[in-house]
Design a protein around this motif. Structure first.
Motif, mmCIF file in Angstrom:
data_model
loop_
_atom_site.group_PDB
_atom_site.id
_atom_site.type_symbol
_atom_site.label_atom_id
_atom_site.label_comp_id
_atom_site.label_asym_id
_atom_site.label_seq_id
_atom_site.Cartn_x
_atom_site.Cartn_y
_atom_site.Cartn_z
ATOM 1 N N HIS A 1 -4.567 13.406 16.802
ATOM 2 C CA HIS A 1 -3.803 12.495 17.652
ATOM 3 C C HIS A 1 -2.322 12.481 17.303
ATOM 4 N N ARG A 2 -1.838 13.575 16.738
ATOM 5 C CA ARG A 2 -0.404 13.656 16.459
ATOM 6 C C ARG A 2 0.354 13.633 17.782
ATOM 7 N N GLY A 3 1.466 12.953 17.775
ATOM 8 C CA GLY A 3 2.205 12.755 19.004
ATOM 9 C C GLY A 3 1.911 11.405 19.629
ATOM 10 N N ALA A 4 0.744 10.823 19.276
ATOM 11 C CA ALA A 4 0.391 9.499 19.793
ATOM 12 C C ALA A 4 0.453 8.453 18.691
ATOM 13 N N ILE A 5 0.084 8.850 17.491
ATOM 14 C CA ILE A 5 0.083 7.933 16.362
ATOM 15 C C ILE A 5 0.418 8.715 15.102
ATOM 16 N N ARG A 6 1.150 8.110 14.214
ATOM 17 C CA ARG A 6 1.428 8.704 12.907
ATOM 18 C C ARG A 6 0.539 8.016 11.879
ATOM 19 N N VAL A 7 -0.149 8.793 11.082
ATOM 20 C CA VAL A 7 -0.981 8.272 10.007
ATOM 21 C C VAL A 7 -0.259 8.536 8.696
ATOM 22 N N VAL B 1 -1.229 13.931 7.110
ATOM 23 C CA VAL B 1 -0.890 12.542 6.804
ATOM 24 C C VAL B 1 0.508 12.482 6.198
ATOM 25 N N SER B 2 1.330 11.571 6.691
ATOM 26 C CA SER B 2 2.679 11.396 6.161
ATOM 27 C C SER B 2 2.621 10.737 4.786
ATOM 28 N N ILE B 3 3.613 11.028 3.969
ATOM 29 C CA ILE B 3 3.681 10.492 2.618
ATOM 30 C C ILE B 3 4.752 9.412 2.559
ATOM 31 N N LEU B 4 4.347 8.215 2.132
ATOM 32 C CA LEU B 4 5.264 7.090 2.052
ATOM 33 C C LEU B 4 5.515 6.690 0.605
ATOM 34 N N THR B 5 6.729 6.216 0.353
ATOM 35 C CA THR B 5 7.093 5.631 -0.933
ATOM 36 C C THR B 5 7.946 4.399 -0.640
ATOM 37 N N GLN B 6 8.325 3.692 -1.693
ATOM 38 C CA GLN B 6 9.203 2.535 -1.532
ATOM 39 C C GLN B 6 10.506 2.928 -0.845
ATOM 40 N N SER B 7 11.025 4.117 -1.184
ATOM 41 C CA SER B 7 12.343 4.518 -0.703
ATOM 42 C C SER B 7 12.367 4.917 0.774
ATOM 43 N N ASN B 8 11.244 5.428 1.312
ATOM 44 C CA ASN B 8 11.274 5.891 2.702
ATOM 45 C C ASN B 8 10.411 5.056 3.647
ATOM 46 N N PHE B 9 9.787 3.994 3.125
ATOM 47 C CA PHE B 9 8.798 3.260 3.909
ATOM 48 C C PHE B 9 9.375 2.719 5.215
ATOM 49 N N ASP B 10 10.482 1.996 5.152
ATOM 50 C CA ASP B 10 11.030 1.366 6.356
ATOM 51 C C ASP B 10 11.477 2.400 7.383
ATOM 52 N N ALA B 11 12.133 3.456 6.939
ATOM 53 C CA ALA B 11 12.603 4.488 7.864
ATOM 54 C C ALA B 11 11.434 5.205 8.530
ATOM 55 N N GLU B 12 10.350 5.422 7.789
ATOM 56 C CA GLU B 12 9.204 6.165 8.331
ATOM 57 C C GLU B 12 8.326 5.324 9.252
ATOM 58 N N THR B 13 8.415 3.994 9.140
ATOM 59 C CA THR B 13 7.510 3.136 9.913
ATOM 60 C C THR B 13 8.223 2.287 10.954
ATOM 61 N N ALA C 1 -10.123 9.473 3.121
ATOM 62 C CA ALA C 1 -8.980 10.383 3.261
ATOM 63 C C ALA C 1 -9.224 11.481 4.294
ATOM 64 N N PRO C 2 -10.394 12.158 4.300
ATOM 65 C CA PRO C 2 -10.617 13.185 5.338
ATOM 66 C C PRO C 2 -10.683 12.605 6.752
ATOM 67 N N GLU C 3 -11.196 11.373 6.892
ATOM 68 C CA GLU C 3 -11.252 10.738 8.214
ATOM 69 C C GLU C 3 -9.834 10.490 8.740
ATOM 70 N N LEU C 4 -8.951 10.063 7.852
ATOM 71 C CA LEU C 4 -7.566 9.815 8.246
ATOM 72 C C LEU C 4 -6.838 11.120 8.548
ATOM 73 N N GLU C 5 -7.157 12.174 7.801
ATOM 74 C CA GLU C 5 -6.577 13.490 8.082
ATOM 75 C C GLU C 5 -6.958 13.951 9.487
ATOM 76 N N LYS C 6 -8.224 13.769 9.839
ATOM 77 C CA LYS C 6 -8.690 14.177 11.167
ATOM 78 C C LYS C 6 -7.981 13.370 12.245
ATOM 79 N N LEU C 7 -7.817 12.073 12.000
ATOM 80 C CA LEU C 7 -7.112 11.222 12.961
ATOM 81 C C LEU C 7 -5.669 11.688 13.123
ATOM 82 N N ALA C 8 -5.008 11.984 12.013
ATOM 83 C CA ALA C 8 -3.608 12.423 12.059
ATOM 84 C C ALA C 8 -3.474 13.751 12.785
#
Length: 273
Positions: A192-198, A149-161, A182-189
């Motif tokens: 399906h990496r390459g198709a969607i970023r979680v 799972v990618s880590i977002l903050t105020q400073s990188n949110f727009d660039a990452e999304t 959290a584990p369900e999202l980890e499994k999704l990430a």
């Protein structure tokens, strides 16, 4: 007390724990300020803590007397000493009071102020998990791979999304459904990496983004495509339910994202990485 003293001694070791390394996804630019780097590292540690806590509590849906977690907290000397070490660092020895103080600190504390408490909370949870697995006959714990799972903050949110398909998990560290998902999202990430970023963002520490997306409940999942909101979901969902929700939200994207696991594909790196 021996374990508590050992845990407290870890705080004097620079870079103790995985927060001393940069997050695998959503990492700050090497030229970023120490404040930005510290915030990303803090968010990564909070995500790892949620995964660890979910591993402890997810198998149990009842709080009946004799619950393995309660038995460990109240009767295992090693777990109790680790809990004491955590309580001492936040200034509250009783468990519920220590938890409340910790959650309050997460909203306003700097990374430097919070890392000692986070290290000791992880130390406590690791001991608790070992005790619970022993009581339930779960056997040795498997090694956990690095999070996807990618880590977002105020400073990188727009660039990452701003590019591609991104599912943002707006969560809080005190929210039990957030941790269980959290584990369900980890499994999704991972699948399906390459198709969607979680991606994950801790709502407590990013009020501007919470107001921007007009969020009032947690967890809230927001699906973005090239930075624009496609859909949102305001409750806990399993892995399979998440897949169905994404497919329903993207009826015209079947050719580019089928919902089937990828074969080692990589998420395209944002421009700032």
């Amino acid at each position: 007390m021996k374990a508590a003293a050992l845990a407290l001694s870890l705080l004097a070791v620079p870079g103790c724990g995985s927060a001393g390394t940069r997050a695998r996804h959503g990492q700050p630019d090497p030229s970023a300020s120490a404040e930005v780097v510290g915030e990303v590292q803090l968010e990564a540690e909070l995500h790892r803590l949620d995964l660890l806590e979910a591993e402890i509590y997810a198998p149990f849906r009842s709080a009946a007397p004799g619950h393995p977690v309660d038995r460990c907290n109240d009767g295992d000397s090693e777990v109790m000493s680790r809990m004491l070490a955590f309580g001492l660092i936040v200034g509250k020895q009783e468990k519920k009071a220590a938890d409340r103080k910790y959650y309050a600190l997460l909203q306003t504390g700097t990374p430097e102020e919070l890392f000692p408490a986070i290290y000791l909370r992880r130390y406590y949870f690791e001991g608790l998990l070992e005790c619970v697995r022993g009581l339930t006959g779960a056997g040795p714990r498997k090694a956990r791979e690095e999070h996807h799972v990618s880590i977002l903050t105020q400073s990188n949110f727009d660039a990452e999304t701003s590019r591609g398909l991104v599912l943002v998990d707006f969560s809080t560290h005190w929210c039990a459904p957030c941790k269980l998902m959290a584990p369900e999202l980890e499994k999704l990430a991972r699948d399906h990496r390459g198709a969607i970023r979680v991606a994950r963002l801790t709502a407590d520490r990013h009020q501007e983004l919470i107001e921007r997306f007009d969020l009032t409940t947690f967890p809230t999942l927001v699906l973005l495509k090239d930075g624009n909101e496609v859909a949102r979901l305001g409750k806990y969902r399993t892995y399979q339910e998440l897949l169905k929700w994404i497919r329903d939200a993207l009826p015209d994207q079947s050719s580019s994202w089928s919902g089937h696991p990828t074969q080692g594909g990589q998420v395209p790196a944002p421009d700032n990485e």
